[in-house]
Structure formats: C-alpha cells, structure tokens
Design a protein around this motif. Structure first.
Motif, PDB file in Angstrom:
ATOM      1  N   MET A   1      -0.832  45.155  38.811  1.00 17.63           N
ATOM      2  CA  MET A   1       0.250  45.807  38.090  1.00 17.63           C
ATOM      3  C   MET A   1       1.570  45.746  38.879  1.00 17.63           C
ATOM      4  N   ARG A   2       2.641  45.712  38.139  1.00 23.68           N
ATOM      5  CA  ARG A   2       3.970  45.631  38.754  1.00 23.68           C
ATOM      6  C   ARG A   2       4.332  46.867  39.572  1.00 23.68           C
ATOM      7  N   MET A   3       5.013  46.637  40.684  1.00 25.91           N
ATOM      8  CA  MET A   3       5.428  47.784  41.490  1.00 25.91           C
ATOM      9  C   MET A   3       6.483  48.609  40.741  1.00 25.91           C
ATOM     10  N   SER A   4       6.313  49.920  40.744  1.00 24.69           N
ATOM     11  CA  SER A   4       7.277  50.795  40.071  1.00 24.69           C
ATOM     12  C   SER A   4       8.411  51.175  41.038  1.00 24.69           C
ATOM     13  N   ILE A   5       9.446  51.764  40.471  1.00 27.46           N
ATOM     14  CA  ILE A   5      10.571  52.222  41.300  1.00 27.46           C
ATOM     15  C   ILE A   5      10.082  53.297  42.277  1.00 27.46           C
ATOM     16  N   ASP A   6       9.263  54.216  41.803  1.00 28.45           N
ATOM     17  CA  ASP A   6       8.745  55.281  42.684  1.00 28.45           C
ATOM     18  C   ASP A   6       7.942  54.694  43.845  1.00 28.45           C
ATOM     19  N   GLN A   7       7.100  53.714  43.526  1.00 22.42           N
ATOM     20  CA  GLN A   7       6.276  53.106  44.590  1.00 22.42           C
ATOM     21  C   GLN A   7       7.155  52.415  45.639  1.00 22.42           C
ATOM     22  N   ALA A   8       8.198  51.737  45.167  1.00 21.50           N
ATOM     23  CA  ALA A   8       9.066  51.032  46.116  1.00 21.50           C
ATOM     24  C   ALA A   8       9.812  52.025  47.008  1.00 21.50           C
ATOM     25  N   VAL A   9      10.304  53.111  46.419  1.00 14.05           N
ATOM     26  CA  VAL A   9      11.013  54.126  47.230  1.00 14.05           C
ATOM     27  C   VAL A   9      10.045  54.702  48.266  1.00 14.05           C
ATOM     28  N   GLU A  10       8.831  54.953  47.833  1.00 12.69           N
ATOM     29  CA  GLU A  10       7.812  55.504  48.747  1.00 12.69           C
ATOM     30  C   GLU A  10       7.572  54.541  49.927  1.00 12.69           C
ATOM     31  N   LEU A  11       7.471  53.270  49.637  1.00 11.94           N
ATOM     32  CA  LEU A  11       7.254  52.294  50.714  1.00 11.94           C
ATOM     33  C   LEU A  11       8.438  52.264  51.683  1.00 11.94           C
ATOM     34  N   ILE A  12       9.646  52.237  51.122  1.00 12.27           N
ATOM     35  CA  ILE A  12      10.842  52.196  51.994  1.00 12.27           C
ATOM     36  C   ILE A  12      10.832  53.404  52.937  1.00 12.27           C
ATOM     37  N   GLU A  13      10.462  54.549  52.389  1.00  7.87           N
ATOM     38  CA  GLU A  13      10.625  55.779  53.173  1.00  7.87           C
ATOM     39  C   GLU A  13       9.437  56.089  54.071  1.00  7.87           C
ATOM     40  N   ASN A  14       8.242  55.647  53.680  1.00  6.51           N
ATOM     41  CA  ASN A  14       7.072  56.127  54.420  1.00  6.51           C
ATOM     42  C   ASN A  14       6.127  55.076  54.988  1.00  6.51           C
ATOM     43  N   ALA A  15       6.209  53.844  54.547  1.00  2.52           N
ATOM     44  CA  ALA A  15       5.263  52.845  55.085  1.00  2.52           C
ATOM     45  C   ALA A  15       5.660  52.493  56.522  1.00  2.52           C
ATOM     46  N   SER A  16       4.674  52.061  57.302  1.00  3.64           N
ATOM     47  CA  SER A  16       5.017  51.645  58.669  1.00  3.64           C
ATOM     48  C   SER A  16       5.592  50.228  58.627  1.00  3.64           C
ATOM     49  N   LEU A  17       6.373  49.912  59.635  1.00  5.93           N
ATOM     50  CA  LEU A  17       6.991  48.585  59.685  1.00  5.93           C
ATOM     51  C   LEU A  17       5.913  47.496  59.725  1.00  5.93           C
ATOM     52  N   LYS A  18       4.847  47.779  60.465  1.00  4.67           N
ATOM     53  CA  LYS A  18       3.752  46.809  60.600  1.00  4.67           C
ATOM     54  C   LYS A  18       3.113  46.532  59.231  1.00  4.67           C
ATOM     55  N   GLU A  19       2.854  47.633  58.518  1.00  2.83           N
ATOM     56  CA  GLU A  19       2.242  47.521  57.201  1.00  2.83           C
ATOM     57  C   GLU A  19       3.156  46.725  56.238  1.00  2.83           C
ATOM     58  N   LEU A  20       4.435  47.003  56.292  1.00  2.15           N
ATOM     59  CA  LEU A  20       5.371  46.301  55.404  1.00  2.15           C
ATOM     60  C   LEU A  20       5.404  44.804  55.723  1.00  2.15           C
TER      61      LEU A  20
END
Ligand code: SF4
Length: 347
Positions: A1-20
């Motif tokens: 499924m396509r990434m949503s706006i909420d999911q993308a904001v969550e990744l920007i703010e909370n994912a680790s750099l390594k994970e990204l």
C-alpha cells in the motif's frame, strides 16, 4: 500500500537514520538493481540575473538599474556552450531571473539560435515562473509559450521555483512568486505537450514537516496523471546574503542529518519517481556521496558553472573524475547519462 502523509511525517520525526538509510536503499535497489549511479555533464547558463520577483530567499537576482545586472549576449552564450562541448557536455540548464521586459519573440530567437548552432546540446530550460511571466507579458497562453519554445528546440524543463508547494510558505518567502497550483498546472501542461520536467523542493525556511510531505503528495499525484517528471531533486535553503535571513534570523542552517532523513523518506513516499538526484552542490561532495545510501541514484550535474547557490555563499565543485571516484568508493558503477537518463558512457 502507498505511504500516507501521516506515515511519512512519522518517519521523518521518529525513525532512526540507520533505519531510513536501509529502507531507502532497499527501495532504490528495486528500481536500480544494477548499482549504476549516473551523472550528467552540463553547464548552468543563467542568461540574465535581472528579476522583478524579489524572492526573499534569493541572493542571485538584480534589478535592471543595478551595476552588476546583466543579460548575456548570444556570443557570450556561445562561448559557454563551446567550453561545455570541449569537456563532452550534453546539456545546458538554462534559466534566469524573470526579466520584466523580455517577450516570447526574444526567447524564441534565443532558443532557435542555440538549437540550430549546437544541435547536440539539450536545452533543459525555463522554470515555471519564467514561463508564466513570458505568457503574461506576451499576452499569450501558457500552452502557446511552451509549444512555441518547444518548436524552436526547448527539450525539457527544470523544476526550479517549486520551493515548498504551499501558499502559506510561499507568501512568506516569495510573495510575488506564482502560487502552488500554477506551478503544478504549468508542469501539467508541459507534460501534456511532451515536455518532460523535473520536480524540486527547497526546504529549510518556515515550513513544517507536514507541509514538506504535502509537497511530495502533490508532485506524486501529478506524476500519477502524466508520468512527466524525470527526477526529483531537493536542497536546503542557503541563507547568506538573503533578505529572508535578515527577516528571520532564527532560521538555522539545515543539518546533513536532516537532509539525509528527508531524502530517504522522499525515496519511499515518491513511489512513482525512478530517479532521485543528490544535491552535492548545496550539501558538499561527501554528503552528496552519502546521499547515494539514502535513496539517491544520480549525482546530478558536474556543474561547470553555478551562480545561484554560490550567490548565497556556498561554493562546491566537482568534475567528472571526482564523481567517478566518489561513486566507485561506494561500490557502485559510474555512468554518464543524457537529460533523458539514457546511459552514454560507463567507467
Ligand atoms: S529565485 Fe528566481 S524568481 Fe525568485 S528572485 Fe531569484 S531569480 Fe527571481
């Protein structure tokens, strides 16, 4: 499924750099399994620095009466193209300020002159704001400007002037610039005429993370409709010598960490973009190289001449050999490409 706006904001703010980095590299590998990293040998030609739009983030523009205002002559443009041909260049990134007086006939003559004299050079030129103003001052439609320039030899359009596609942000950083919908509409019209373009983003002024992701959602939606964007390129605001920095001294320089995070999430969110460029011109060559581990598959241009970013106090340089060395250093295969991303030469 396509990434949503909420999911993308969550990744920007909370994912680790390594994970990204891992997620973006996985997606990049799906699209580019052969580990080829491309670049184009081109030259920026800013045919004029005269501009009435006065964007507050811009250190490049001048007004007609300024002592260092210029419009290049055809001879000066020819000299620059000949230097480019000597190093095996294939493309000119041809854009300028928005000159208050030049009309469509001037642009037609200029494009025809370049195209007829240098048929091997691809003219990648004129951002949406230039097209919009040429239409207005010439009292013709956007479609007419595009098709008349295309008939003379314009091949494709750069995505400059998108900044953040959000009118709240645009009203602060560039109040006289075209609105978001007009930028999108001009690219839509170009795509319908067969003029491919690129999508860009300049972040790091007054926008929120959600506004950044909404910008991606808007270009993703247009790409769904037309498939006309060849690549996505983003860079951070370069603040030296700008009015925006004087007005908002609290705007801080964007970190390399933030650049890499946003780049990685853009690779995941922009699922219908094959090519993402690294912006080594603004980030420096080593972050530009590292960007290849965060979703970028292209190092952009060798940039024989760069005037806009350097006006804002940043001067990075790389030639073809520097690029090849950086790409090999990451265990990828360097290749020179043309504007349409066809491979011209492997190293
Ligand atoms: S960014 Fe472009 S439109 Fe804005 S002032 Fe600079 S040259 Fe003019």
């Amino acid at each position: 499924m396509r990434m949503s706006i909420d999911q993308a904001v969550e990744l920007i703010e909370n994912a680790s750099l390594k994970e990204l980095g891992e997620m973006a590299t996985k997606r990049k590998r799906e699209l580019h399994p052969k580990k080829v990293t491309t670049f184009v040998v081109d030259r920026n030609i800013n045919y004029t620095n005269i501009c009435w739009v006065d964007c507050k983030f811009c250190a490049f523009y001048r007004h007609e009466k300024d002592s260092d205002a210029y419009v290049l002559t055809f001879e000066e443009i020819d000299d620059k193209i000949e230097e480019l041909l000597e190093i095996g260049g294939t493309q000119i990134l041809f854009q300028g300020g928005v000159h208050p007086k030049l009309k469509i006939e001037w642009y037609e003559e200029l494009v025809a002159h370049i195209h007829n004299k240098y048929p091997t050079i691809t003219i990648h030129g004129f951002s949406a704001i230039e097209i919009d103003y040429i239409a207005k001052i010439s009292k013709i439609s956007i479609e007419d400007v595009l098709s008349r320039l295309q008939a003379k030899g314009l091949a494709s359009m750069p995505g400059a002037g998108a900044e953040i596609l959000n009118d709240r942000v645009r009203d602060i950083i560039a109040p006289r610039k075209i609105d978001k919908d007009i930028w999108l509409d001009i690219h839509h019209k170009a795509h319908k005429l067969g003029i491919k373009s690129t999508a860009t983003m300049m972040y790091g002024t007054v926008e929120t993370n959600r506004e950044i992701v909404q910008h991606w959602a808007d270009i993703r939606e247009l790409q769904d409709k037309t498939g006309g964007f060849r690549a996505y390129i983003m860079w951070s605001f370069q603040s030296d010598n700008t009015l925006l920095k004087q007005e908002f001294p609290e705007i801080s320089k964007q970190s390399s960490n933030r650049y890499l995070r946003l780049l990685a999430v853009s690779r995941l969110f922009l699922d219908n973009f094959t090519n993402i460029q690294s912006s080594w011109v603004t980030q420096g060559s080593y972050i530009g190289q590292l960007a290849l581990k965060f979703g970028a598959n292209d190092l952009g241009s060798t940039m024989m001449e760069e005037n806009v970013v350097s006006s804002a106090g940043v001067k990075n340089e790389m030639n073809q050999n520097d690029m090849i060395t950086l790409i090999i250093d990451l265990d990828e295969y360097p290749a020179k490409r043309d504007t349409a991303y066809n491979i011209l030469e492997r190293f």
